[in-house]
Each structure stands twice: as structure tokens, then as C-alpha cells.
Motif scaffolding. Structure first.
Motif, mmCIF file in Angstrom:
data_model
loop_
_atom_site.group_PDB
_atom_site.id
_atom_site.type_symbol
_atom_site.label_atom_id
_atom_site.label_comp_id
_atom_site.label_asym_id
_atom_site.label_seq_id
_atom_site.Cartn_x
_atom_site.Cartn_y
_atom_site.Cartn_z
ATOM 1 N N UNK A 20 0.832 -1.209 0.000
ATOM 2 C CA UNK A 20 0.000 0.000 0.000
ATOM 3 C C UNK A 20 0.869 1.262 0.000
ATOM 4 N N UNK A 21 1.912 1.258 0.830
ATOM 5 C CA UNK A 21 2.802 2.418 0.892
ATOM 6 C C UNK A 21 3.593 2.596 -0.403
ATOM 7 N N UNK A 22 4.086 1.500 -0.962
ATOM 8 C CA UNK A 22 4.819 1.599 -2.221
ATOM 9 C C UNK A 22 3.923 2.199 -3.303
ATOM 10 N N UNK A 24 1.299 4.204 -2.825
ATOM 11 C CA UNK A 24 0.945 5.586 -2.505
ATOM 12 C C UNK A 24 2.132 6.535 -2.640
ATOM 13 N N UNK A 25 3.281 6.136 -2.121
ATOM 14 C CA UNK A 25 4.439 7.030 -2.054
ATOM 15 C C UNK A 25 5.514 6.723 -3.089
ATOM 16 N N UNK A 26 5.463 5.524 -3.632
ATOM 17 C CA UNK A 26 6.540 5.065 -4.496
ATOM 18 C C UNK A 26 7.559 4.299 -3.683
ATOM 19 N N UNK A 27 8.181 3.313 -4.322
ATOM 20 C CA UNK A 27 9.149 2.474 -3.613
ATOM 21 C C UNK A 27 10.297 3.294 -3.047
ATOM 22 N N UNK A 28 10.863 4.190 -3.857
ATOM 23 C CA UNK A 28 12.055 4.934 -3.443
ATOM 24 C C UNK A 28 11.790 5.844 -2.255
ATOM 25 N N UNK A 29 10.575 6.376 -2.174
ATOM 26 C CA UNK A 29 10.261 7.342 -1.101
ATOM 27 C C UNK A 29 9.710 6.681 0.154
ATOM 28 N N UNK A 30 9.526 5.386 0.121
ATOM 29 C CA UNK A 30 9.046 4.653 1.298
ATOM 30 C C UNK A 30 10.233 4.092 2.066
ATOM 31 N N UNK A 31 10.265 4.326 3.357
ATOM 32 C CA UNK A 31 11.341 3.799 4.192
ATOM 33 C C UNK A 31 10.857 2.567 4.954
ATOM 34 N N UNK A 104 4.553 -1.248 -11.641
ATOM 35 C CA UNK A 104 5.296 -0.003 -11.803
ATOM 36 C C UNK A 104 5.234 0.851 -10.540
ATOM 37 N N UNK A 105 4.080 0.796 -9.852
ATOM 38 C CA UNK A 105 3.924 1.604 -8.638
ATOM 39 C C UNK A 105 4.661 1.021 -7.449
ATOM 40 N N UNK A 106 4.644 -0.298 -7.317
ATOM 41 C CA UNK A 106 5.098 -0.875 -6.055
ATOM 42 C C UNK A 106 6.515 -1.438 -6.091
ATOM 43 N N UNK A 107 7.123 -1.579 -7.284
ATOM 44 C CA UNK A 107 8.458 -2.162 -7.361
ATOM 45 C C UNK A 107 9.438 -1.192 -8.011
ATOM 46 N N UNK A 108 10.701 -1.264 -7.640
ATOM 47 C CA UNK A 108 11.703 -0.397 -8.280
ATOM 48 C C UNK A 108 12.019 -0.879 -9.689
ATOM 49 N N UNK A 109 12.601 -0.005 -10.508
ATOM 50 C CA UNK A 109 13.128 -0.465 -11.782
ATOM 51 C C UNK A 109 14.223 -1.497 -11.505
ATOM 52 N N UNK A 110 14.226 -2.569 -12.272
ATOM 53 C CA UNK A 110 15.225 -3.617 -12.062
ATOM 54 C C UNK A 110 16.640 -3.074 -12.206
#
Length: 212
Positions: A20-22, A24-31, A104-110
């Protein structure tokens, strides 16, 4: 400390919160702390199951992938389809807009994380391709819809190319770059008699790259 009687429920709670956080905020911006806070669990409880945000994301990816493999198995075992039709169905399922947008929303680019890239390559070569794709190509050579001397090599070539080069999930890509890759992919595959990627699917992939 009392033993957790329901570890599977705890893991699901962590993964649900993370996904859910990934989204909403994107993977990179979620800690990792964001994930801990969202679960309402103690830091120790979360760290007992996951040591890093990357490890959590890998499991989130596994859950998404598990849904895809179920559909791949259904397509592989469909006796009404030729081998080529099965490959076309795989592309249709894999490129569904909802699934692509979710990934695309919840995972980083490989490309941004070698660990994810290595996991994806391993899963393709050891699981997805030999278990699901190669049998479809072998069927295609038997029913005449696919022509190749080496079904195993063709399966690897097609899906490593599609999953790691063609997919916008691999690295940041502009719509123009994506359209160019789709055009080349179609030239290559149609040149060996495999019409796998439609105009509509190619355009959807390009549209996903807008804003990157």
C-alpha cells in the motif's frame, strides 16, 4: 518475549502495508520505518521476518508473480489453443494495464537494484521459461504453428528479451524509446513467424513511460 502464534498473518500484515505504501508514495520514497509504523508492530517484530525494505519488496513482487504463474499454467494447459496462440495469450495476460501499473507503482526499476535484476533473471531461467513457456513452444513445433530447431533456446531468447529489454519495468524509458523497442521486437519476432505483440499492447507500454 512470547512466541508469535500466527507468523503467517504477521508477514501478510507487513506485506500488505508495504504494498500500500509503495503504491501511494513510491518504492524509493518509502522507508522501512514507514512500513513499521503502518503495521503498528514493533520494530523487532518486523525485523524478525524482514531485514530490509528490499527483502520486503522482493516478497511483494513474489505475490504479484504468483498470480501471473497461475494464469500461465492455465494457458499452458488449455488444450483448445495452439502453441502460438498460447504465446499470444501469455503476452496479453502479462501486459494487462492493471498489472503493469501495479508493478510499476510498487516495485523499483530492475536496473536500479542489481539484487532485483538477478532475482528476475534467475526466476525466468529456472522457473518461468522451462516450466511454462518452453512447453508451449514445443507444442507449437508439434502442431506446426511455431518453427524452430531448438524450443528451449527460443523460449529463453524470447522471454529474456521481452522481460528484461522490452519491459519498461527494467529501467526508466521514454515513450519514444519504448515505441522504438516495441517496433524492433515486432520486426524480430514476426521475422520468424511469431506475431506476439499487438499495436494496442505496444502503445499501452509506451503510455506507461510518460512522466518518467
Amino acid at each position: 518475549m512470547p512466541r508469535n502464534k500466527y507468523p503467517e498473518q504477521t508477514v501478510e500484515k507487513i506485506l500488505n502495508a508495504a504494498e500500500r505504501l509503495f503504491a501511494e508514495k513510491g518504492y524509493a520514497r518509502t522507508t522501512l520505518q514507514d512500513v513499521i509504523d503502518a503495521t503498528g508492530l514493533s520494530k523487532g517484530a518486523v525485523y524478525h521476518h524482514f531485514k530490509s525494505k528490499e527483502e520486503i519488496a522482493a516478497k511483494v513482487g513474489d505475490r504479484i508473480g504468483a498470480q501471473v504463474t497461475g494464469e500461465l499454467a492455465r494457458i499452458r494447459d488449455d488444450t483448445a489453443l495452439t502453441g502460438l496462440q498460447k504465446l499470444q495469450a501469455v503476452f496479453a495476460v502479462s501486459l494487462m494495464p492493471q498489472r503493469q501499473q501495479r508493478m510499476r507503482r510498487v516495485l523499483p526499476h530492475l536496473w536500479d537494484d542489481p539484487q532485483f535484476l538477478a532475482i528476475e533473471m534467475h526466476d525466468l531461467l529456472e522457473k518461468t521459461i522451462p516450466i511454462y513457456i518452453e512447453p508451449m513452444i514445443r507444442q507449437g513445433t508439434a502442431d506446426g504453428s511455431i518453427h524452430t530447431q531448438d524450443p528451449a533456446a527460443l523460449a529463453e531468447a524470447l522471454f529474456l528479451l521481452a522481460d528484461l529489454w522490452l519491459s519498461p519495468q527494467t529501467r526508466p524509458t521514454t515513450p519514444a524509446q519504448q515505441r522504438a523497442r516495441c517496433a524492433v521486437f515486432r520486426e524480430l519476432t514476426q521475422g520468424i513467424g511469431l506475431d506476439l505483440l499487438t499495436d494496442e499492447q505496444a502503445e499501452r507500454m509506451a503510455e506507461m513511460c510518460e512522466g518518467e
